[in-house]
Design a protein around this motif. Structure first.
Motif, PDB file in Angstrom:
ATOM      1  N   ALA A  76     -16.939 -17.939 -87.288  1.00  0.00           N
ATOM      2  CA  ALA A  76     -17.925 -18.396 -88.263  1.00  0.00           C
ATOM      3  C   ALA A  76     -17.905 -19.914 -88.386  1.00  0.00           C
ATOM      4  O   ALA A  76     -16.855 -20.549 -88.316  1.00  0.00           O
ATOM      5  CB  ALA A  76     -17.669 -17.748 -89.616  1.00  0.00           C
ATOM      6  N   LYS A  77     -19.084 -20.498 -88.535  1.00  0.00           N
ATOM      7  CA  LYS A  77     -19.203 -21.928 -88.795  1.00  0.00           C
ATOM      8  C   LYS A  77     -19.387 -22.155 -90.298  1.00  0.00           C
ATOM      9  O   LYS A  77     -20.063 -21.363 -90.948  1.00  0.00           O
ATOM     10  CB  LYS A  77     -20.400 -22.517 -88.037  1.00  0.00           C
ATOM     11  CG  LYS A  77     -20.272 -22.463 -86.529  1.00  0.00           C
ATOM     12  CD  LYS A  77     -21.310 -23.321 -85.822  1.00  0.00           C
ATOM     13  CE  LYS A  77     -22.729 -22.889 -86.113  1.00  0.00           C
ATOM     14  NZ  LYS A  77     -23.723 -23.653 -85.348  1.00  0.00           N
ATOM     15  N   PRO A  78     -18.815 -23.234 -90.852  1.00  0.00           N
ATOM     16  CA  PRO A  78     -17.996 -24.231 -90.159  1.00  0.00           C
ATOM     17  C   PRO A  78     -16.606 -23.661 -89.864  1.00  0.00           C
ATOM     18  O   PRO A  78     -15.984 -23.056 -90.733  1.00  0.00           O
ATOM     19  CB  PRO A  78     -17.920 -25.389 -91.164  1.00  0.00           C
ATOM     20  CG  PRO A  78     -18.100 -24.734 -92.494  1.00  0.00           C
ATOM     21  CD  PRO A  78     -19.029 -23.572 -92.270  1.00  0.00           C
ATOM     22  N   PHE A  79     -16.143 -23.834 -88.612  1.00  0.00           N
ATOM     23  CA  PHE A  79     -14.890 -23.220 -88.208  1.00  0.00           C
ATOM     24  C   PHE A  79     -13.719 -24.154 -88.491  1.00  0.00           C
ATOM     25  O   PHE A  79     -13.845 -25.375 -88.522  1.00  0.00           O
ATOM     26  CB  PHE A  79     -14.917 -22.872 -86.714  1.00  0.00           C
ATOM     27  CG  PHE A  79     -15.314 -24.016 -85.822  1.00  0.00           C
ATOM     28  CD1 PHE A  79     -14.401 -24.983 -85.449  1.00  0.00           C
ATOM     29  CD2 PHE A  79     -16.620 -24.111 -85.352  1.00  0.00           C
ATOM     30  CE1 PHE A  79     -14.766 -26.025 -84.630  1.00  0.00           C
ATOM     31  CE2 PHE A  79     -16.997 -25.169 -84.529  1.00  0.00           C
ATOM     32  CZ  PHE A  79     -16.066 -26.117 -84.164  1.00  0.00           C
ATOM     33  N   ASP A  80     -12.570 -23.540 -88.723  1.00  0.00           N
ATOM     34  CA  ASP A  80     -11.313 -24.269 -88.869  1.00  0.00           C
ATOM     35  C   ASP A  80     -10.804 -24.620 -87.469  1.00  0.00           C
ATOM     36  O   ASP A  80     -10.857 -23.796 -86.564  1.00  0.00           O
ATOM     37  CB  ASP A  80     -10.305 -23.395 -89.614  1.00  0.00           C
ATOM     38  CG  ASP A  80      -8.942 -24.043 -89.719  1.00  0.00           C
ATOM     39  OD1 ASP A  80      -8.775 -24.896 -90.602  1.00  0.00           O
ATOM     40  OD2 ASP A  80      -8.061 -23.687 -88.918  1.00  0.00           O
ATOM     41  N   HIS A  81     -10.313 -25.829 -87.300  1.00  0.00           N
ATOM     42  CA  HIS A  81      -9.871 -26.274 -85.970  1.00  0.00           C
ATOM     43  C   HIS A  81      -8.765 -25.392 -85.421  1.00  0.00           C
ATOM     44  O   HIS A  81      -8.787 -25.002 -84.243  1.00  0.00           O
ATOM     45  CB  HIS A  81      -9.409 -27.733 -86.025  1.00  0.00           C
ATOM     46  CG  HIS A  81     -10.549 -28.704 -86.086  1.00  0.00           C
ATOM     47  ND1 HIS A  81     -10.418 -30.046 -85.875  1.00  0.00           N
ATOM     48  CD2 HIS A  81     -11.874 -28.501 -86.335  1.00  0.00           C
ATOM     49  CE1 HIS A  81     -11.601 -30.649 -85.987  1.00  0.00           C
ATOM     50  NE2 HIS A  81     -12.486 -29.726 -86.274  1.00  0.00           N
ATOM     51  N   ASP A  82      -7.770 -25.067 -86.254  1.00  0.00           N
ATOM     52  CA  ASP A  82      -6.668 -24.223 -85.782  1.00  0.00           C
ATOM     53  C   ASP A  82      -7.179 -22.843 -85.387  1.00  0.00           C
ATOM     54  O   ASP A  82      -6.733 -22.270 -84.390  1.00  0.00           O
ATOM     55  CB  ASP A  82      -5.597 -24.090 -86.872  1.00  0.00           C
ATOM     56  CG  ASP A  82      -4.786 -25.366 -87.045  1.00  0.00           C
ATOM     57  OD1 ASP A  82      -4.801 -26.194 -86.117  1.00  0.00           O
ATOM     58  OD2 ASP A  82      -4.161 -25.537 -88.098  1.00  0.00           O
ATOM     59  N   GLU A  83      -8.101 -22.311 -86.178  1.00  0.00           N
ATOM     60  CA  GLU A  83      -8.652 -20.990 -85.873  1.00  0.00           C
ATOM     61  C   GLU A  83      -9.384 -21.016 -84.531  1.00  0.00           C
ATOM     62  O   GLU A  83      -9.248 -20.082 -83.721  1.00  0.00           O
ATOM     63  CB  GLU A  83      -9.596 -20.545 -86.986  1.00  0.00           C
ATOM     64  CG  GLU A  83     -10.200 -19.153 -86.760  1.00  0.00           C
ATOM     65  CD  GLU A  83     -11.242 -18.803 -87.801  1.00  0.00           C
ATOM     66  OE1 GLU A  83     -11.710 -17.645 -87.778  1.00  0.00           O
ATOM     67  OE2 GLU A  83     -11.607 -19.666 -88.626  1.00  0.00           O
ATOM     68  N   MET A  84     -10.157 -22.066 -84.287  1.00  0.00           N
ATOM     69  CA  MET A  84     -10.879 -22.179 -83.023  1.00  0.00           C
ATOM     70  C   MET A  84      -9.896 -22.246 -81.853  1.00  0.00           C
ATOM     71  O   MET A  84     -10.051 -21.534 -80.850  1.00  0.00           O
ATOM     72  CB  MET A  84     -11.778 -23.420 -83.035  1.00  0.00           C
ATOM     73  CG  MET A  84     -12.451 -23.720 -81.695  1.00  0.00           C
ATOM     74  SD  MET A  84     -13.568 -22.401 -81.124  1.00  0.00           S
ATOM     75  CE  MET A  84     -15.034 -22.760 -82.118  1.00  0.00           C
ATOM     76  N   LEU A  85      -8.872 -23.079 -81.964  1.00  0.00           N
ATOM     77  CA  LEU A  85      -7.912 -23.231 -80.872  1.00  0.00           C
ATOM     78  C   LEU A  85      -7.143 -21.937 -80.617  1.00  0.00           C
ATOM     79  O   LEU A  85      -6.896 -21.566 -79.470  1.00  0.00           O
ATOM     80  CB  LEU A  85      -6.947 -24.373 -81.180  1.00  0.00           C
ATOM     81  CG  LEU A  85      -7.559 -25.781 -81.184  1.00  0.00           C
ATOM     82  CD1 LEU A  85      -6.540 -26.807 -81.661  1.00  0.00           C
ATOM     83  CD2 LEU A  85      -8.090 -26.160 -79.809  1.00  0.00           C
ATOM     84  N   GLN A  86      -6.778 -21.244 -81.689  1.00  0.00           N
ATOM     85  CA  GLN A  86      -6.058 -19.981 -81.524  1.00  0.00           C
ATOM     86  C   GLN A  86      -6.947 -18.934 -80.863  1.00  0.00           C
ATOM     87  O   GLN A  86      -6.499 -18.169 -80.004  1.00  0.00           O
ATOM     88  CB  GLN A  86      -5.559 -19.482 -82.875  1.00  0.00           C
ATOM     89  CG  GLN A  86      -4.419 -20.313 -83.450  1.00  0.00           C
ATOM     90  CD  GLN A  86      -4.100 -19.971 -84.888  1.00  0.00           C
ATOM     91  OE1 GLN A  86      -4.629 -19.005 -85.438  1.00  0.00           O
ATOM     92  NE2 GLN A  86      -3.248 -20.755 -85.520  1.00  0.00           N
ATOM     93  N   THR A  87      -8.225 -18.893 -81.257  1.00  0.00           N
ATOM     94  CA  THR A  87      -9.154 -17.921 -80.682  1.00  0.00           C
ATOM     95  C   THR A  87      -9.384 -18.210 -79.201  1.00  0.00           C
ATOM     96  O   THR A  87      -9.373 -17.301 -78.367  1.00  0.00           O
ATOM     97  CB  THR A  87     -10.499 -17.947 -81.436  1.00  0.00           C
ATOM     98  OG1 THR A  87     -10.260 -17.673 -82.822  1.00  0.00           O
ATOM     99  CG2 THR A  87     -11.458 -16.897 -80.882  1.00  0.00           C
TER     100      THR A  87
END
Length: 468
Positions: free
Chosen positions: A97-108
């Motif tokens: 989901a946007k706006p995404f958390d940076h850590d969440e994006m990297l983990q995904t």
């Protein structure tokens, strides 16, 4: 180095995401639309495609077909979550989901790149493999060889084939979503959707609409009817993370789902049946919250059919190094660093530190260390944890009487060692750090923490500077 294609029409978002990925050692290409991506690149040649759902011209889901097996991660706003669920049914690997958390994006991104190239439906099995539990990642998908985790794995295998509601409890960062995925993957619903919802991440004003859907005109801005995420999980599994943050009104609607197996969209008078298995997770004490009126007591008892407790990482001493080495191998491969290792001091630090942020903190510490390390051996200081290296000279740090300290508080015949410990800590913790307390008592910080837990002595709220 993995090569990622970003397809996003908003230049600011596209540039920010590109910088984030490049800082984390990914090669990145970009396009503003599906048509531009087709004209400029061979899409199947990428390792991952990250695309916005709504693009000028063709939608982002068109890239699923064009990617020919390359995983596609869909980005969407909360208002379009239902469409994101549809995209997963079409073959997208996941959505964020946007706006995404940076850590969440990297983990995904890291998780998708580490998965075999196959569709989500083919990536799971409806039947668990008939073999004894492995101490590393296998059928359960979670690392753990300590007795507490082996006991948990046994419970997962027993509970997964049923449709019983499961409540997963554990501190933040212990891996509750991994347990939920294992329960779904080993169930008869494995080929149906697993819809994961973080109740704390959705604005309170939207959560009922997102979970249960709404009819056209139900509220300002509801220009069309929308299917909710509970309905989207029909036939599959609904995972509600941080369920303790769910508002009371939404709790009442969720109770109806559990009791009656039906939902009613916001603004509707008609109910409809749904076949959903519910898995919930929380780091909060729901029983205590229910007694204070912050959580519905009837919902708590409906959720607490099967309770699975995830141990904190500090209680999994046999697993910590095993998990750390798995993370190190994953991060070094992802960043193209070759075979890396921990120095002996780093391994002792990992074993001695209590990891209050649990597995998530451990993973982040290792990722940071891999990025900053100039050689192939990771020194202890790059882990960035608050532990004194001089305390790690001997893993089995002997508990010995502390040196004399001011104030005349020596143990006496009328004061047991535990009484003395408690008396000393309570008197001095407001003006001494944890390291200083441990040194004065002649024990390690880990031993100090363990004794605090056993004797019920809370830490002070903030660390005051030392007066010594």
């Amino acid at each position: 180095m993995p090569h990622i294609l970003i397809v996003e029409d908003e230049t600011i978002i596209r540039s920010a995401l590109r910088r984030l990925l490049e800082r984390n050692h990914y090669q990145v290409s970009e396009a503003g639309s599906v048509q531009e991506a087709r004209e400029r690149y061979s899409i199947p040649g990428f390792d991952l495609v990250i695309s916005d759902l709504r693009l000028p011209g063709a939608p982002g889901t068109e890239l699923i077909r064009l990617a020919e097996g390359t995983p596609v991660l869909i980005m969407t706003s909360y208002a379009s979550l239902r469409s994101a669920v549809d995209s997963m049914k079409m073959g997208a690997m996941d959505y964020i989901a946007k706006p995404f958390d940076h850590d969440e994006m990297l983990q995904t991104v890291a998780r998708i790149l580490n998965e075999p190239r196959q569709t989500p439906a083919a990536a799971v099995s409806a039947e668990p493999a008939p073999q004894s539990p492995a101490p590393v990642e296998g059928e359960i998908g979670i690392i753990g060889s300590c007795p507490a985790m082996q006991d948990l794995f046994g419970k997962i295998r027993k509970v997964a084939p049923t449709d019983s509601t499961v409540l997963i409890q554990g501190e933040s960062g212990t891996g509750k979503e991994l347990v939920a995925r294992a329960l779904h993957n080993l169930s008869k619903r494995a080929k149906a959707p697993l819809i994961s919802v973080n109740c704390a991440a959705i604005p309170e004003s939207l959560i009922e609409s997102e979970l249960f859907g709404h009819e056209k005109g139900a509220f300002t801005g509801a220009v069309a009817g929308r299917t909710g995420l509970v309905e989207a999980a029909d036939g599959g599994t609904l995972f509600l993370d941080e369920i303790g943050e769910l508002p009371l009104e939404a709790q009442a609607r969720l109770l109806r789902v559990l009791q009656e197996g039906e939902i009613r969209r916001v603004g509707s008078v008609q109910s409809q049946k749904v076949d959903v298995r519910l898995i919930a997770a929380t780091h909060r004490d729901l029983k205590t919250l229910s007694k204070t009126g912050q959580f519905r007591e009837d919902l708590f008892y409906r959720l607490n059919v099967i309770s699975l407790k995830l141990p904190a990482l500090r209680d999994r001493e046999d697993d910590v190094l095993q998990i750390a080495r798995a993370f190190l191998k994953r991060q070094s491969q992802r960043m193209g660093r070759g075979e890396m290792r921990f120095s002996p001091e780093a391994e002792r630090t990992i074993g001695q530190y209590t990891w209050p942020g649990n597995v998530r903190e451990l993973e982040n510490a290792i990722e940071r260390a891999v990025i900053l390390c100039e050689g192939q051996s990771i020194p202890a200081d790059l882990l960035g944890v608050d532990i004194e290296l001089e305390e790690l000279e001997d893993e089995d740090f002997a508990e010995r009487p502390g040196p004399e300290v001011g104030g005349g508080h020596e143990p006496t015949e009328d004061l047991s060692l535990e009484d003395y410990f408690q008396h000393f800590v309570l008197e001095h913790q407001d003006h001494m750090t944890e390291t200083e307390l441990a040194r004065k008592l002649g024990i390690s910080r880990k031993c100090l923490w363990e004794r605090r837990q056993r004797l019920g002595i809370p830490r002070r709220k903030s660390s005051a500077p030392s007066n010594s």
